[in-house]
Design a protein around this motif. Structure first.
Motif, short mmCIF file in Angstrom:
data_model
loop_
_atom_site.label_atom_id
_atom_site.label_comp_id
_atom_site.label_asym_id
_atom_site.label_seq_id
_atom_site.Cartn_x
_atom_site.Cartn_y
_atom_site.Cartn_z
N CYS A 160 0.82 -1.22 0.00
CA CYS A 160 0.00 0.00 0.00
C CYS A 160 0.86 1.27 0.00
O CYS A 160 0.48 2.27 -0.60
CB CYS A 160 -0.94 0.00 1.21
SG CYS A 160 -2.30 -1.19 1.06
N ILE B 298 -7.84 7.02 0.47
CA ILE B 298 -8.33 5.83 -0.24
C ILE B 298 -7.45 4.62 0.03
O ILE B 298 -7.94 3.53 0.34
CB ILE B 298 -8.44 6.12 -1.75
CG1 ILE B 298 -9.54 7.16 -2.00
CG2 ILE B 298 -8.71 4.84 -2.53
CD1 ILE B 298 -9.57 7.67 -3.43
N VAL B 299 -6.13 4.81 -0.09
CA VAL B 299 -5.22 3.68 0.13
C VAL B 299 -5.31 3.22 1.59
O VAL B 299 -5.29 2.01 1.87
CB VAL B 299 -3.78 4.08 -0.23
CG1 VAL B 299 -2.80 2.97 0.17
CG2 VAL B 299 -3.66 4.35 -1.72
N GLU C 153 -8.60 -4.54 4.13
CA GLU C 153 -7.88 -5.79 3.90
C GLU C 153 -7.41 -6.43 5.20
O GLU C 153 -7.43 -7.65 5.34
CB GLU C 153 -6.69 -5.54 2.98
CG GLU C 153 -5.83 -6.75 2.70
CD GLU C 153 -6.58 -7.85 1.95
OE1 GLU C 153 -6.17 -9.01 2.06
OE2 GLU C 153 -7.57 -7.54 1.26
N ALA D 106 -5.36 10.33 -2.20
CA ALA D 106 -4.52 9.13 -2.32
C ALA D 106 -4.33 8.46 -0.97
O ALA D 106 -4.49 7.24 -0.83
CB ALA D 106 -3.16 9.51 -2.92
N ALA D 107 -4.00 9.25 0.07
CA ALA D 107 -3.76 8.67 1.39
C ALA D 107 -5.04 8.11 1.99
O ALA D 107 -5.03 7.01 2.57
CB ALA D 107 -3.17 9.74 2.32
N PHE E 23 -4.43 6.96 6.65
CA PHE E 23 -3.33 6.11 6.20
C PHE E 23 -2.44 5.74 7.39
O PHE E 23 -1.96 4.60 7.48
CB PHE E 23 -2.51 6.85 5.14
CG PHE E 23 -1.44 6.00 4.53
CD1 PHE E 23 -1.75 5.00 3.63
CD2 PHE E 23 -0.11 6.21 4.85
CE1 PHE E 23 -0.76 4.20 3.06
CE2 PHE E 23 0.89 5.43 4.30
CZ PHE E 23 0.56 4.42 3.40
N LEU F 154 1.77 1.72 -3.54
CA LEU F 154 0.61 2.21 -4.28
C LEU F 154 0.40 3.70 -4.03
O LEU F 154 0.10 4.46 -4.96
CB LEU F 154 -0.63 1.42 -3.88
CG LEU F 154 -1.97 1.89 -4.48
CD1 LEU F 154 -1.94 1.82 -6.00
CD2 LEU F 154 -3.12 1.05 -3.91
N LEU F 155 0.57 4.11 -2.78
CA LEU F 155 0.39 5.52 -2.44
C LEU F 155 1.40 6.39 -3.17
O LEU F 155 1.05 7.44 -3.73
CB LEU F 155 0.54 5.70 -0.93
CG LEU F 155 0.49 7.14 -0.41
CD1 LEU F 155 -0.86 7.78 -0.73
CD2 LEU F 155 0.74 7.18 1.08
N VAL G 129 -8.52 1.18 1.95
CA VAL G 129 -8.36 -0.14 1.31
C VAL G 129 -7.50 -1.06 2.18
O VAL G 129 -7.81 -2.24 2.39
CB VAL G 129 -7.75 0.02 -0.10
CG1 VAL G 129 -7.33 -1.33 -0.67
CG2 VAL G 129 -8.75 0.69 -1.04
N GLY G 130 -6.39 -0.50 2.70
CA GLY G 130 -5.52 -1.32 3.54
C GLY G 130 -6.19 -1.76 4.82
O GLY G 130 -6.03 -2.92 5.25
N LEU H 97 0.44 6.78 -6.82
CA LEU H 97 -0.69 7.70 -7.00
C LEU H 97 -0.24 9.15 -6.87
O LEU H 97 -0.67 10.01 -7.64
CB LEU H 97 -1.78 7.39 -5.97
CG LEU H 97 -2.55 6.07 -6.18
CD1 LEU H 97 -3.54 5.86 -5.03
CD2 LEU H 97 -3.29 6.07 -7.51
#
Length: 469
Positions: free
Chosen positions: A29, A49-50, A57, A46-47, A313, A32-33, A53-54, A36
């Motif tokens: 992640c 959303i990632v 998960e 970006a922070a 994040f 990914l960040l 998602v993390g 982005l």
């Protein structure tokens, strides 16, 4: 994606990476960040959303939604964050009250006679304005309007004129009241008062180094920055009353933090009130006040949004265990601690080419800060047993000033040097390439300043040690 697993909180069935351990998810992640951000996605989105998602998960939808939903409210009601609107408001009120022109006029009268005098005056006037403004970008914008026209009219090299304003704007990052120091304090849970005191001497030290570089350069190239002649002593003394409001705000904030008669937030509110009264006396009326309030609101909303997104994040990083893993990895190197610290700071230089200063600190501190504290020997280490000759508390403050100074460098380094874009936006007649060429001298000055702050940490820790014993 298995929607039922998403609802039930079974991470291994959601995105298909549940077989990875939490640290590996954190690394994925983080990568990914960065992708982005480099692609141009705003840091806040970006922070956020990632991070979401993390979290989904790792702990499932219910846990992630609960954690993410609490952050905006819990952080917005923080008493410490109440500092930010006050500090930013002080700066905008001072600008609309004409205090910046008074500052520059006084600096011009007293310092203009030295080689590169107007550029040196711009540095110290910006340092004075930094004492009432916590925003580097605002400082650069203000002095692009106030100082550059005078320098160009006096025959100064336009690259020097643009470069000195872009660089001098960064002084607001260190000299209290500093927005970015407050953000650092919130992220690492450090004392705001201690950090504000710690930034005072390094901020003045940075201004002195800037001035020395300008004087040496102008002495070698007299045509680039001729001195100003013909200013009488009467003109100099008549310029001093314009400094009193700035001095009053500095005394209020520093004495409150040092003397303990008010919290930093209360001192910020009192400072804003003093500037408002002076602005009203100087003739500011509702249209200018409304403009100051609107500009303050826009900047505060932007900063708070950044904090929310990055704290989401950061919450994810806490669940992933990545900060602890990074600290363990750093401690595994058989190298001089200063060499490792240098590598970390070089990483900031690279990342600063693609990110703004606040976003850079918000994204990196949750991982880097624990590693540096561990590298020094831990939060409870004594100065005698530490790697950098600093106790755990001293190291936290020392690293804060160092990393904020690195964030200053990011404000003037291409391709995302925000202060350079601000100067070019205010003065489109000066090409952006010339602005970036003009900051080269000041990049060297910043590198020298950071080296000296690392080698002589007492420049940073002396005032906080006086306060906290």
């Amino acid at each position: 994606m298995n929607l039922q697993a998403l609802i039930d909180g079974q991470p291994e069935a959601i995105f298909g990476i549940g077989y990875m351990n939490p640290t590996e998810v954190g690394i994925l992640c983080m990568g990914l960040l960065l992708v982005l951000v480099i692609l141009g996605v705003r840091v806040v989105f970006a922070a956020g959303i990632v991070g979401l998602v993390g979290l989904v998960e790792l702990i499932g939808w219910h846990g992630a939604a609960s954690a993410v939903g609490q952050i905006p409210f819990s952080k917005s009601v923080s008493f410490v964050l109440g500092l930010l609107p006050m500090f930013i408001l002080i700066g905008y009120l001072a600008f609309h009250a004409g205090m910046t022109r008074q500052l520059f006029a006084a600096a011009r009268a007293w310092i203009g006679w030295v080689p590169g005098g107007l550029a040196v005056a711009s540095v110290f006037a910006a340092a004075g304005f930094a004492a009432v403004s916590g925003a580097s970008v605002a400082t650069a914008a203000v002095f692009s309007r106030v100082a550059i026209p005078e320098m160009l009219e006096a025959g100064y090299n336009k690259r020097l004129a643009a470069g000195v304003v872009a660089a001098a704007g960064t002084l607001a990052s260190l000299i209290p009241p500093s927005t970015i120091l407050v953000i650092y304090a919130v992220i690492v849970e450090e004392s705001v008062g201690a950090l504000l005191l710690a930034g005072f001497l390094p901020g003045i030290f940075s201004a002195v180094v800037y001035a020395a570089i300008i004087i040496v350069w102008a002495s070698l190239h007299p045509e680039a920055g001729p001195p100003i002649r013909g200013v009488t002593w009467g003109e100099r003394f008549r310029s001093l009353p314009g400094l009193f409001p700035i001095a009053a705000v500095v005394v209020i904030i520093v004495s409150a933090v040092y003397g303990g008669w008010a919290t930093p937030t209360e001192a910020g509110a009192l400072g804003a009130f003093v500037v408002l009264v002076v602005a009203w006396i100087n003739g500011m009326r509702w249209p200018s006040l409304r403009a100051a309030l609107m500009e303050t609101s826009k900047l505060v909303v932007m900063i708070f949004s950044l904090i929310w997104g990055v704290l989401i994040f950061g919450r994810f990083l806490g669940f992933s265990g990545l900060p602890e893993a990074f600290a363990t990895w750093i401690l595994g190197f058989d190298a001089n601690p200063y060499l490792i610290l240098g590598g970390i700071l070089m990483g900031y230089v690279v990342l600063g080419m693609f990110m703004d200063a606040i976003g850079l600190l918000l994204l990196t501190l949750p991982v880097v800060y624990p590693a540096v504290i561990a590298l020094n020997g831990g939060p409870d280490v004594s100065a005698a047993d530490s790697a950098f000759g600093l106790s755990g508390g001293q190291c936290s403050i020392w690293f804060g000033i160092i990393v904020v100074k690195m964030a200053e460098v990011c404000l003037i380094t291409p391709p995302i040097g925000l202060n350079c874009f601000v100067v070019n936006g205010v003065r489109p007649d000066i090409p952006l390439t010339d602005v970036f060429k003009g900051i080269f001298l000041f990049f060297i000055a910043d590198a020298l300043t950071i080296l000296l702050l690392i080698l002589f940490p007492q420049i940073i820790t002396w005032l906080p040690d006086l306060m906290f014993g």
